[in-house]
Design a protein around this motif. Sequence first.
Motif, PDB file in Angstrom:
ATOM      1  N   SER A  39       0.838  -1.201   0.000  1.00 20.18           N
ATOM      2  CA  SER A  39       0.000   0.000   0.000  1.00 20.18           C
ATOM      3  C   SER A  39       0.875   1.254   0.000  1.00 20.18           C
ATOM      4  O   SER A  39       2.023   1.230   0.467  1.00 20.18           O
ATOM      5  N   VAL A  40       0.318   2.333  -0.499  1.00 24.23           N
ATOM      6  CA  VAL A  40       1.027   3.607  -0.529  1.00 24.23           C
ATOM      7  C   VAL A  40       1.405   4.031   0.885  1.00 24.23           C
ATOM      8  O   VAL A  40       2.536   4.461   1.138  1.00 24.23           O
ATOM      9  N   GLN A  41       0.476   3.885   1.821  1.00 26.91           N
ATOM     10  CA  GLN A  41       0.720   4.304   3.194  1.00 26.91           C
ATOM     11  C   GLN A  41       1.837   3.490   3.832  1.00 26.91           C
ATOM     12  O   GLN A  41       2.731   4.040   4.478  1.00 26.91           O
ATOM     13  N   SER A  44       5.234   4.385   2.302  1.00 31.01           N
ATOM     14  CA  SER A  44       5.714   5.687   2.773  1.00 31.01           C
ATOM     15  C   SER A  44       6.339   5.585   4.157  1.00 31.01           C
ATOM     16  O   SER A  44       7.399   6.166   4.409  1.00 31.01           O
ATOM     17  N   GLN A  59      11.584   6.707  -5.445  1.00 30.11           N
ATOM     18  CA  GLN A  59      10.557   6.732  -6.490  1.00 30.11           C
ATOM     19  C   GLN A  59      10.559   5.428  -7.296  1.00 30.11           C
ATOM     20  O   GLN A  59       9.497   4.904  -7.653  1.00 30.11           O
ATOM     21  N   HIS A  62       9.030   2.789  -5.153  1.00 27.54           N
ATOM     22  CA  HIS A  62       7.570   3.003  -5.136  1.00 27.54           C
ATOM     23  C   HIS A  62       6.939   2.418  -6.395  1.00 27.54           C
ATOM     24  O   HIS A  62       5.928   1.707  -6.329  1.00 27.54           O
ATOM     25  N   VAL A  66       4.710  -0.524  -5.092  1.00 22.46           N
ATOM     26  CA  VAL A  66       3.331  -0.037  -4.992  1.00 22.46           C
ATOM     27  C   VAL A  66       2.592  -0.188  -6.322  1.00 22.46           C
ATOM     28  O   VAL A  66       1.481  -0.707  -6.371  1.00 22.46           O
ATOM     29  N   GLU A  67       3.228   0.267  -7.395  1.00 24.14           N
ATOM     30  CA  GLU A  67       2.570   0.247  -8.706  1.00 24.14           C
ATOM     31  C   GLU A  67       2.740  -1.073  -9.447  1.00 24.14           C
ATOM     32  O   GLU A  67       2.019  -1.342 -10.402  1.00 24.14           O
TER      33      GLU A  67
END
Length: 114
Positions: A39-41, A44, A59, A62, A66-67
Amino acid sequence: MCIIYSGGAPTGLTDVPGETDIRGICAGVPGSLFPGRVSVQYFSLLADISPIRSRKVIQALHGYFVEGLPRGQVCEAHGVGQGYLSVKIKELKILNRKIHDLCRFCLLPGSVTT
């Protein structure tokens, strides 16, 4: 700080306004990180406590975690070498595993606060 677990709810965290039940937090810590499934959260928070400081590497991580983008694509998009990204992926997975193990340790019967 670890919470002593005595079989029921962790000591000192239930029925206290403003407190968070640590079992809920630890339940959200994955045992392993997989591309496209973080998850993004959570990413992070993990990035914030990791020693990784390069914005372009974060990045790229991420994009990968994430993606769910392929390593080659995130490396090219963010100007990161594939070998270097592989090292950082491993570092993030190790950090995540330590967090996962720490949560489990803190909730084991007989765990001691220090």
